[in-house]
Design an enzyme around this catalytic site. Structure first.
Site, PDB file in Angstrom:
ATOM      1  N   HIS A 113       0.810  -1.217   0.000  1.00 12.70           N
ATOM      2  CA  HIS A 113       0.000   0.000   0.000  1.00 12.70           C
ATOM      3  C   HIS A 113       0.845   1.268   0.000  1.00 12.70           C
ATOM      4  O   HIS A 113       1.908   1.335   0.592  1.00 12.70           O
ATOM      5  CB  HIS A 113      -0.944   0.003   1.203  1.00 12.70           C
ATOM      6  CG  HIS A 113      -0.230   0.045   2.528  1.00 12.70           C
ATOM      7  ND1 HIS A 113       0.128   1.230   3.132  1.00 12.70           N
ATOM      8  CD2 HIS A 113       0.197  -0.944   3.338  1.00 12.70           C
ATOM      9  CE1 HIS A 113       0.727   0.972   4.272  1.00 12.70           C
ATOM     10  NE2 HIS A 113       0.791  -0.353   4.421  1.00 12.70           N
ATOM     11  N   ASP A 114       0.346   2.260  -0.711  1.00 15.06           N
ATOM     12  CA  ASP A 114       0.889   3.621  -0.718  1.00 15.06           C
ATOM     13  C   ASP A 114       2.320   3.721  -1.243  1.00 15.06           C
ATOM     14  O   ASP A 114       3.018   4.686  -0.968  1.00 15.06           O
ATOM     15  CB  ASP A 114       0.819   4.251   0.682  1.00 15.06           C
ATOM     16  CG  ASP A 114      -0.606   4.311   1.199  1.00 15.06           C
ATOM     17  OD1 ASP A 114      -1.408   5.043   0.595  1.00 15.06           O
ATOM     18  OD2 ASP A 114      -0.925   3.602   2.176  1.00 15.06           O
ATOM     19  N   GLY A 131       4.871  -1.135   2.810  1.00 13.32           N
ATOM     20  CA  GLY A 131       4.063   0.060   2.660  1.00 13.32           C
ATOM     21  C   GLY A 131       4.861   1.349   2.667  1.00 13.32           C
ATOM     22  O   GLY A 131       5.871   1.486   3.344  1.00 13.32           O
TER      23      GLY A 131
END
Length: 167
Positions: A113-114, A131
């Site tokens: 994520h991200d 992440g």
């Protein structure tokens, strides 16, 4: 299964046993060979090739994630090989994972994520970024390279086989 609300560009090839969810956008000349799963708010620009058993746009693997609307954006002319996973963002960060253009993600790579991957990056088999990692233009992450969350990999960096990046 291709959801009727999915947006499919021109000359897109979708092989057998693929799933394309309702909020997915596939640009022109994208090819899903077979058994590819794409869901969530995922946009894949033109010319990307995705191999079997890739899982793209799935929810972030973050305990804080609670079903919020998050995004994945993949640029032009990427190659995503077998078994790779790419997660959407989280609202605690910028709500989006971004992959640029002309990248090669070899088999079993993971983008959490991200993350932001710029252009012309190669992630060799089993490399993974946790992440909120940024990988800059032209970087090479060799096989089994692991990058800890919140790290930045500079332009044209090269990691040797089995490298662990912690800061």
């Amino acid at each position: 299964e291709i959801h009727p609300k999915a947006k499919i560009g021109k000359n897109v090839k979708i092989g057998p046993f693929c799933y394309v969810g309702p909020n997915v956008q596939l640009g022109d000349n994208v090819e899903l060979i077979s058994n590819v799963h794409i869901e969530g708010n995922t946009k894949i620009a033109k010319g990307t090739l995705i191999y079997p058993f890739a899982s793209i746009g799935t929810p972030p693997q973050d305990l804080k994630y609670n079903g919020e609307e998050t995004f994945l954006e993949i640029g032009d002319n990427n190659e995503i090989r077998e078994g790779s996973t790419i997660n959407r963002g989280t609202v605690q960060e910028n709500s989006r994972t971004i992959i640029g253009n002309n990248n090669l993600l070899m088999a079993y790579t993971h983008v959490a994520h991200d993350c932001t991957l710029e252009d012309d990056i190669v992630m060799t088999n089993n490399a993974g970024v946790a992440g909120v990692v940024k990988v800059s233009k032209g970087a090479r992450l060799s096989g089994f390279t692991l990058v800890h969350q919140f790290c930045n990999i500079g332009s044209y960096s090269f990691s040797a086989l089995g490298t662990i990046v912690t800061k």
